[in-house]
Structure formats: structure tokens, C-alpha cells
Write a protein that holds these residues in place. Structure first.
Motif, PDB file in Angstrom:
ATOM      1  N   GLN A  18      10.724  15.115   2.807  1.00  0.00           N
ATOM      2  CA  GLN A  18      11.766  16.133   2.768  1.00  0.00           C
ATOM      3  C   GLN A  18      13.140  15.521   3.015  1.00  0.00           C
ATOM      4  O   GLN A  18      14.110  15.800   2.311  1.00  0.00           O
ATOM      5  CB  GLN A  18      11.471  17.224   3.801  1.00  0.00           C
ATOM      6  N   GLU A  19      13.230  14.664   4.024  1.00  0.00           N
ATOM      7  CA  GLU A  19      14.516  14.052   4.358  1.00  0.00           C
ATOM      8  C   GLU A  19      14.971  13.093   3.260  1.00  0.00           C
ATOM      9  O   GLU A  19      16.135  13.069   2.878  1.00  0.00           O
ATOM     10  CB  GLU A  19      14.415  13.315   5.699  1.00  0.00           C
ATOM     11  N   ALA A  20      14.033  12.286   2.745  1.00  0.00           N
ATOM     12  CA  ALA A  20      14.389  11.317   1.715  1.00  0.00           C
ATOM     13  C   ALA A  20      14.899  12.022   0.462  1.00  0.00           C
ATOM     14  O   ALA A  20      15.909  11.616  -0.132  1.00  0.00           O
ATOM     15  CB  ALA A  20      13.173  10.448   1.374  1.00  0.00           C
ATOM     16  N   TRP A  21      14.214  13.093   0.063  1.00  0.00           N
ATOM     17  CA  TRP A  21      14.652  13.799  -1.138  1.00  0.00           C
ATOM     18  C   TRP A  21      15.979  14.507  -0.894  1.00  0.00           C
ATOM     19  O   TRP A  21      16.863  14.491  -1.763  1.00  0.00           O
ATOM     20  CB  TRP A  21      13.590  14.789  -1.593  1.00  0.00           C
ATOM     21  N   ALA A  23      12.877  -3.821   7.459  1.00  0.00           N
ATOM     22  CA  ALA A  23      12.912  -2.878   6.336  1.00  0.00           C
ATOM     23  C   ALA A  23      11.662  -3.023   5.471  1.00  0.00           C
ATOM     24  O   ALA A  23      11.170  -4.128   5.246  1.00  0.00           O
ATOM     25  CB  ALA A  23      14.156  -3.113   5.495  1.00  0.00           C
ATOM     26  N   ALA A  24      11.150  -1.906   4.981  1.00  0.00           N
ATOM     27  CA  ALA A  24      10.033  -1.941   4.033  1.00  0.00           C
ATOM     28  C   ALA A  24      10.553  -2.373   2.669  1.00  0.00           C
ATOM     29  O   ALA A  24      11.652  -2.004   2.272  1.00  0.00           O
ATOM     30  CB  ALA A  24       9.377  -0.571   3.942  1.00  0.00           C
ATOM     31  N   ARG A  44       7.494  -1.828  -2.760  1.00  0.00           N
ATOM     32  CA  ARG A  44       6.336  -1.202  -2.135  1.00  0.00           C
ATOM     33  C   ARG A  44       6.595   0.287  -1.893  1.00  0.00           C
ATOM     34  O   ARG A  44       5.705   1.128  -2.095  1.00  0.00           O
ATOM     35  CB  ARG A  44       6.009  -1.908  -0.813  1.00  0.00           C
ATOM     36  N   LEU A  45       7.802   0.618  -1.481  1.00  0.00           N
ATOM     37  CA  LEU A  45       8.143   2.027  -1.278  1.00  0.00           C
ATOM     38  C   LEU A  45       8.028   2.826  -2.578  1.00  0.00           C
ATOM     39  O   LEU A  45       7.637   3.992  -2.562  1.00  0.00           O
ATOM     40  CB  LEU A  45       9.573   2.155  -0.740  1.00  0.00           C
ATOM     41  N   SER A  46       8.374   2.194  -3.698  1.00  0.00           N
ATOM     42  CA  SER A  46       8.345   2.915  -4.979  1.00  0.00           C
ATOM     43  C   SER A  46       6.932   3.328  -5.376  1.00  0.00           C
ATOM     44  O   SER A  46       6.750   4.258  -6.159  1.00  0.00           O
ATOM     45  CB  SER A  46       8.965   2.049  -6.084  1.00  0.00           C
ATOM     46  N   LEU A  47       5.936   2.628  -4.847  1.00  0.00           N
ATOM     47  CA  LEU A  47       4.551   2.983  -5.158  1.00  0.00           C
ATOM     48  C   LEU A  47       4.161   4.323  -4.543  1.00  0.00           C
ATOM     49  O   LEU A  47       3.227   4.976  -4.993  1.00  0.00           O
ATOM     50  CB  LEU A  47       3.606   1.889  -4.648  1.00  0.00           C
ATOM     51  N   ALA A  49       6.313   6.732 -12.956  1.00  0.00           N
ATOM     52  CA  ALA A  49       7.396   5.943 -13.553  1.00  0.00           C
ATOM     53  C   ALA A  49       8.235   5.211 -12.518  1.00  0.00           C
ATOM     54  O   ALA A  49       8.961   4.267 -12.859  1.00  0.00           O
ATOM     55  CB  ALA A  49       8.304   6.846 -14.392  1.00  0.00           C
ATOM     56  N   MET A  50       8.168   5.623 -11.253  1.00  0.00           N
ATOM     57  CA  MET A  50       9.048   5.060 -10.236  1.00  0.00           C
ATOM     58  C   MET A  50       8.856   3.555 -10.036  1.00  0.00           C
ATOM     59  O   MET A  50       9.836   2.809  -9.973  1.00  0.00           O
ATOM     60  CB  MET A  50       8.880   5.809  -8.916  1.00  0.00           C
ATOM     61  N   PRO A  51       7.615   3.048  -9.935  1.00  0.00           N
ATOM     62  CA  PRO A  51       7.469   1.595  -9.794  1.00  0.00           C
ATOM     63  C   PRO A  51       8.056   0.834 -10.981  1.00  0.00           C
ATOM     64  O   PRO A  51       8.671  -0.228 -10.797  1.00  0.00           O
ATOM     65  CB  PRO A  51       5.954   1.393  -9.697  1.00  0.00           C
ATOM     66  N   ALA A  52       7.882   1.363 -12.193  1.00  0.00           N
ATOM     67  CA  ALA A  52       8.406   0.680 -13.389  1.00  0.00           C
ATOM     68  C   ALA A  52       9.932   0.669 -13.373  1.00  0.00           C
ATOM     69  O   ALA A  52      10.559  -0.347 -13.698  1.00  0.00           O
ATOM     70  CB  ALA A  52       7.887   1.369 -14.655  1.00  0.00           C
ATOM     71  N   LEU A  53      10.550   1.794 -13.010  1.00  0.00           N
ATOM     72  CA  LEU A  53      12.009   1.848 -12.934  1.00  0.00           C
ATOM     73  C   LEU A  53      12.547   0.921 -11.852  1.00  0.00           C
ATOM     74  O   LEU A  53      13.565   0.242 -12.036  1.00  0.00           O
ATOM     75  CB  LEU A  53      12.472   3.286 -12.664  1.00  0.00           C
TER      76      LEU A  53
END
Length: 269
Positions: free
Chosen positions: A53-56, A182-183, A187-190, A204-208
Motif C-alpha cells: 500500500q505504501e509503495a504504490w 538495501a534490497a 530482486r524487488l521487481s520479482l 512485465a516488471m522484471p523485464a522492464l
């Protein structure tokens, strides 16, 4: 007389910023920011990055700020800038390397974030095939001095040309690194924290993110512990061009945001 904000229909910025391929530039800008230890720690210690929620919410606020700063009226830009400056002035973070607590509005970190953003948008746009001459690229960098002022920087204290941009980045390199607490962004995109409505975009997030990494300078990729070869550079440029060309086949009313469509109408007029 119409108020078109700090850029306007005659600016290079309006011509560049509406292109959908600049989403990759936005991710790249965050990756550049992440290599400045204080800028990264300021984010880590003042936001719950792994809370969906916070990240978005933070992403939505940042996106809206970029939109207002690019296309808003002078009054809208000033309101948005005042809000950001007020938040930064209140927040602090701790630097374990020096034992110093610092404010998030310190100029050095803000300047790096600004430069990383300008360099990322410009680099991705040019490599993707958005037509920009060398003179127009210099104009783009100079126009963004106005954006620097919005977040509290002195316009004269940030680069005003492509050459100044490169010189500044080169001078900052010795102090850049990826902080151990920091992470890793890849890895976070996964496990990207997207709201339910945007869950279909998650694959699509890991590819971007990988593409954004590939557009970084080789030295920056090495700081993230990733391969850095000329082949990677060629792949990134070819992929950006292919995506930009493919997006060009999508009708404008779908491809562009409402703000970008309005900007195009004003530029055409």
C-alpha cells in the motif's frame, strides 16, 4: 494569455516527456538515485518500500508530481513544489558511514537525484529513437534547471548542457556505491508491490527493470553487481528502439496520457 507552466508548447521537454518509452527512463532514474548512499538511505529510512500500500501510494504521488511539474500551470507547479520541499525539510536520515544525521533536503543528494532523472530521460529517449539533435539535447538539460528550482535547488547549481551533465556524473563517481542494507532492485521487481487492478502487469516488471539496468552506464551496472559489456549496451539500444517503434503503431489516443495529448495539441497549434 494561457499559463502552460514552466516548460510549455515550444519546449523540448514537452516533445520528449509524453513518450511511453520514458517509463524505462523513470525506472533508470530510480536506479541512478540508488547509487548515491545518502539519497538511497533517505528513501530507505523514510518509506516502507516493501509495504504494497505504501509503495504504490508513493509511486502514485511521484508520478503525479512529475505530471504536474511537466504540464501544470505555474500555480500548480508551485503548490506541488512547496509540498515536496516541506516534506523534505521535515525528514532526516542517518548515515552509518559518518555517524551523521542529515536532512533530506541537503543539496548534494537532491542534485544527484535531479541529474539522474535528466540523464535517464534523455539517454533513453535518444537511444530509443526519439528525434533529438545535439542542440535540442542541450536545450532539454537547460530547461530542466527550472525543474530543479521546484525542489529547492538553485538553477545555476545544476548542469545546463549535456557536457556539464557528463562532467558532473564523472566527478561524482568516486562517492557512488550500492549500500549493503538495501534490497537489490532486480530482486524487488520479482515481487513488485502492485495494486490488485495492475496485477496483470506484474510479469512485465522484471523485464522492464532488467531493460532499465541495461541502459545504465557500464560502471553503474558494475556497482549493482551486474554484467557490463558492450553487447549489453547494444541489446539495450536495440530493445528500446524496437519498443518505441512498436508503441508508435498504437493510436495516439491510447498511447499518450491525457496531459500528453493536450500538450501535443498545443504544440501543433
Amino acid at each position: 494569455m494561457s499559463d502552460h507552466g514552466i516548460f510549455g508548447p515550444r519546449s523540448v521537454t514537452w516533445r520528449v516527456m509524453g513518450e511511453p518509452i520514458l517509463l524505462v527512463g523513470g525506472i533508470r532514474a530510480l536506479l541512478m538515485q540508488g547509487l548515491h548512499p545518502r539519497a538511497m538511505r533517505g528513501v530507505l529510512q523514510n518509506s516502507a518500500l516493501m509495504d504494497p500500500q505504501e509503495a504504490w501510494s508513493r509511486f502514485v504521488r511521484t508520478t503525479e508530481f512529475v505530471r504536474v511539474r511537466t504540464y501544470g500551470t505555474h500555480a500548480e507547479v508551485e503548490r506541488a513544489g512547496r509540498r515536496v520541499r516541506k516534506i523534505h525539510a521535515k525528514l532526516t536520515a542517518y548515515d552509518p558511514d559518518t555517524g551523521v544525521t542529515f536532512r533530506l533536503d541537503e543539496p548534494d543528494a537532491l542534485r544527484w537525484v535531479h541529474v539522474g532523472e535528466v540523464d535517464s530521460y534523455l539517454s533513453v529517449a535518444r537511444r530509443a529513437g526519439v528525434g533529438l539533435s545535439d542542440a535540442e539535447a542541450d536545450t532539454f538539460v537547460a530547461e530542466w534547471r527550472r525543474a530543479a528550482e521546484v525542489v529547492g535547488l538553485e538553477p545555476a547549481d545544476v548542469p545546463g548542457s549535456v557536457a556539464e551533465l557528463r562532467d558532473y556524473i564523472e566527478a561524482e563517481r568516486p562517492g557512488l556505491r550500492f549500500v549493503p542494507e538495501a534490497a537489490h532492485p532486480l530482486r524487488l521487481s520479482l515481487n513488485a508491490p502492485l495494486p490488485r487492478l495492475l496485477t496483470p502487469l506484474k510479469p512485465a516488471m522484471p523485464a522492464l527493470t532488467l531493460l532499465a539496468f541495461a541502459t545504465l552506464p557500464r560502471w553503474a551496472r558494475r556497482l549493482y553487481g551486474l554484467p557490463a559489456t558492450p553487447v549489453g549496451d547494444l541489446w539495450a539500444t536495440a530493445t528500446l528502439r524496437t519498443l518505441h517503434t512498436g508503441l508508435g503503431l498504437v493510436p495516439g489516443h491510447v498511447r499518450y496520457s491525457p496531459a500528453a495529448r493536450r500538450a501535443h495539441r498545443l504544440m501543433a497549434a
